[in-house]
Motif scaffolding. Structure first.
Motif, PDB file in Angstrom:
ATOM      1  N   UNK A 118      28.551 -12.869   5.904  1.00 16.98           N
ATOM      2  CA  UNK A 118      26.780 -12.584   5.720  1.00 16.98           C
ATOM      3  C   UNK A 118      26.295 -12.862   4.234  1.00 16.98           C
ATOM      4  N   UNK A 119      27.257 -12.697   3.598  1.00 18.46           N
ATOM      5  CA  UNK A 119      26.851 -13.100   2.400  1.00 18.46           C
ATOM      6  C   UNK A 119      25.618 -13.958   2.143  1.00 18.46           C
ATOM      7  N   UNK A 120      26.534 -15.482   2.861  1.00 19.27           N
ATOM      8  CA  UNK A 120      26.218 -15.912   2.758  1.00 19.27           C
ATOM      9  C   UNK A 120      24.792 -17.104   3.981  1.00 19.27           C
ATOM     10  N   UNK A 121      25.439 -16.042   4.685  1.00 19.94           N
ATOM     11  CA  UNK A 121      24.308 -16.438   6.344  1.00 19.94           C
ATOM     12  C   UNK A 121      22.391 -15.100   5.512  1.00 19.94           C
ATOM     13  N   UNK A 122      22.779 -14.438   5.111  1.00 21.77           N
ATOM     14  CA  UNK A 122      21.655 -13.706   4.916  1.00 21.77           C
ATOM     15  C   UNK A 122      21.341 -14.679   2.660  1.00 21.77           C
ATOM     16  N   UNK A 123      21.623 -14.646   2.379  1.00 19.64           N
ATOM     17  CA  UNK A 123      21.273 -15.574   1.151  1.00 19.64           C
ATOM     18  C   UNK A 123      20.628 -16.785   1.242  1.00 19.64           C
ATOM     19  N   UNK A 124      21.131 -17.631   2.245  1.00 16.76           N
ATOM     20  CA  UNK A 124      20.811 -19.477   2.795  1.00 16.76           C
ATOM     21  C   UNK A 124      18.883 -18.945   3.523  1.00 16.76           C
ATOM     22  N   UNK A 125      19.103 -17.522   4.166  1.00 11.25           N
ATOM     23  CA  UNK A 125      17.776 -17.305   4.684  1.00 11.25           C
ATOM     24  C   UNK A 125      16.871 -16.626   3.517  1.00 11.25           C
ATOM     25  N   UNK A 126      16.974 -15.999   2.703  1.00 13.44           N
ATOM     26  CA  UNK A 126      16.596 -15.663   1.314  1.00 13.44           C
ATOM     27  C   UNK A 126      16.103 -16.788   0.952  1.00 13.44           C
ATOM     28  N   UNK A 127      16.723 -17.445   0.309  1.00 12.65           N
ATOM     29  CA  UNK A 127      16.525 -19.023  -0.678  1.00 12.65           C
ATOM     30  C   UNK A 127      15.615 -19.334   0.087  1.00 12.65           C
ATOM     31  N   UNK A 128      15.786 -20.086   1.509  1.00 13.49           N
ATOM     32  CA  UNK A 128      15.061 -20.800   2.171  1.00 13.49           C
ATOM     33  C   UNK A 128      13.334 -20.335   2.305  1.00 13.49           C
ATOM     34  N   UNK A 129      13.280 -19.427   2.375  1.00 13.71           N
ATOM     35  CA  UNK A 129      12.102 -18.207   2.579  1.00 13.71           C
ATOM     36  C   UNK A 129      11.396 -18.473   1.321  1.00 13.71           C
ATOM     37  N   UNK A 130      11.922 -17.994   0.493  1.00  8.48           N
ATOM     38  CA  UNK A 130      11.712 -18.062  -1.052  1.00  8.48           C
ATOM     39  C   UNK A 130      11.781 -19.601  -1.476  1.00  8.48           C
ATOM     40  N   UNK A 146      15.148  -5.652   1.171  1.00 11.53           N
ATOM     41  CA  UNK A 146      16.156  -5.521   1.959  1.00 11.53           C
ATOM     42  C   UNK A 146      16.917  -4.697   2.152  1.00 11.53           C
ATOM     43  N   UNK A 147      17.576  -4.074   2.996  1.00 14.12           N
ATOM     44  CA  UNK A 147      18.254  -3.089   2.389  1.00 14.12           C
ATOM     45  C   UNK A 147      19.496  -3.010   1.919  1.00 14.12           C
ATOM     46  N   UNK A 148      20.280  -4.454   2.026  1.00 11.23           N
ATOM     47  CA  UNK A 148      20.792  -4.881   0.916  1.00 11.23           C
ATOM     48  C   UNK A 148      20.636  -5.695  -0.310  1.00 11.23           C
ATOM     49  N   UNK A 149      20.155  -5.521  -1.233  1.00 10.40           N
ATOM     50  CA  UNK A 149      19.480  -5.677  -2.268  1.00 10.40           C
ATOM     51  C   UNK A 149      20.680  -5.599  -3.198  1.00 10.40           C
ATOM     52  N   UNK A 150      20.537  -6.068  -4.812  1.00 12.16           N
ATOM     53  CA  UNK A 150      21.468  -6.277  -6.264  1.00 12.16           C
ATOM     54  C   UNK A 150      22.435  -5.319  -6.078  1.00 12.16           C
ATOM     55  N   UNK A 151      21.315  -3.990  -6.104  1.00 14.17           N
ATOM     56  CA  UNK A 151      21.962  -2.672  -6.070  1.00 14.17           C
ATOM     57  C   UNK A 151      23.253  -2.021  -4.792  1.00 14.17           C
ATOM     58  N   UNK A 152      22.675  -2.345  -4.099  1.00 10.13           N
ATOM     59  CA  UNK A 152      23.109  -1.389  -2.569  1.00 10.13           C
ATOM     60  C   UNK A 152      24.195  -2.274  -2.850  1.00 10.13           C
ATOM     61  N   UNK A 180      22.347  -6.926   8.587  1.00  6.54           N
ATOM     62  CA  UNK A 180      21.068  -6.537   9.292  1.00  6.54           C
ATOM     63  C   UNK A 180      19.857  -6.434   8.089  1.00  6.54           C
ATOM     64  N   UNK A 181      20.252  -6.909   6.600  1.00  3.06           N
ATOM     65  CA  UNK A 181      18.947  -7.498   5.489  1.00  3.06           C
ATOM     66  C   UNK A 181      18.914  -8.970   6.645  1.00  3.06           C
ATOM     67  N   UNK A 182      19.792  -9.629   6.519  1.00  2.12           N
ATOM     68  CA  UNK A 182      19.328 -10.847   6.984  1.00  2.12           C
ATOM     69  C   UNK A 182      18.562 -11.155   8.461  1.00  2.12           C
ATOM     70  N   UNK A 183      19.199 -10.123   9.199  1.00  4.92           N
ATOM     71  CA  UNK A 183      18.214 -10.195  10.534  1.00  4.92           C
ATOM     72  C   UNK A 183      16.538  -9.515  10.459  1.00  4.92           C
TER      73      UNK A 183
END
Length: 194
Positions: A118-130, A146-152, A180-183
């Motif tokens: 889950x972390x991998x999928x979300x980070x791939x989206x996050x970094x690619x969009x960035x 997103x719902x899940x950021x560093x503090x969460x 959910x954050x990845x979506x």
């Protein structure tokens, strides 16, 4: 979500910390490295069943992780390499905690694999969009909230460290929040990258 929406409330504390480390003549990358070391120390403490100390050290690491960007902005030393260090070191801290939990609690290893995926999928989206977006905001790249950021993540890791009898439920909830954050991020990407 908390990183984005609660930042204005904790920003004075972050700025104060940044000023302190600037007076000590530490660079943003020095503080990023210190955050990494403390994050790994947190996982070592967890391994040796010093769970409360592990959580405290993890949150100090997270605080330093917030300070490093403020130092870079105040000293006009923001760099792409600093961004790479920051994001990479954050993942190393997360992985170190997940590895220790996997070593200590064999019965939740499959749950941890799902969490890592889950972390991998979300980070791939996050970094690619960035990477493909125009720079925007105070970060050195486009930052997707997103719902899940560093503090969460820190809240969920803290719960994982402190509540071992419901570990599988906490891990599964964490994975769900990240997915959910990845979506959210892929939906936003579809809108902004047309």
């Amino acid at each position: 979500m908390l990183d984005t929406h609660a930042r204005k409330y904790v920003n004075p504390f972050i700025e104060c910390g940044a000023n302190f480390f600037i007076k000590l003549k530490l660079s943003a990358n020095n503080v990023t490295s210190l955050a990494l070391i403390l994050g790994i120390v947190s996982s070592v403490l967890l391994y040796f069943d010093k769970n409360i100390f592990a959580v405290i050290v993890l949150w100090i690491s997270g605080y330093l992780d917030a300070i490093d960007g403020a130092i870079a902005r105040k000293t006009n030393s923001s760099s792409s390499f600093g961004t790479v260090l920051d994001i990479t070191f954050d993942r190393i801290v997360e992985i170190s905690i997940i590895l220790v939990i996997g070593m200590k609690f064999i019965d939740v290893r499959f749950n941890l694999i799902i969490l890592l995926a889950s972390i991998l999928i979300s980070m791939v989206i996050f970094l690619t969009v960035g990477a493909v977006s125009e720079k925007s905001g105070i970060k050195s790249f486009y930052y997707q909230a997103g719902i899940a950021e560093r503090s969460e993540g820190f809240i969920m890791f803290s719960l994982m460290m402190l509540i071992n009898n419901n570990l599988n439920i906490i891990i599964n909830l964490f994975s769900f929040i990240i997915l959910i954050t990845a979506i959210q991020r892929i939906s936003e990407a579809k809108k902004i990258l047309k």
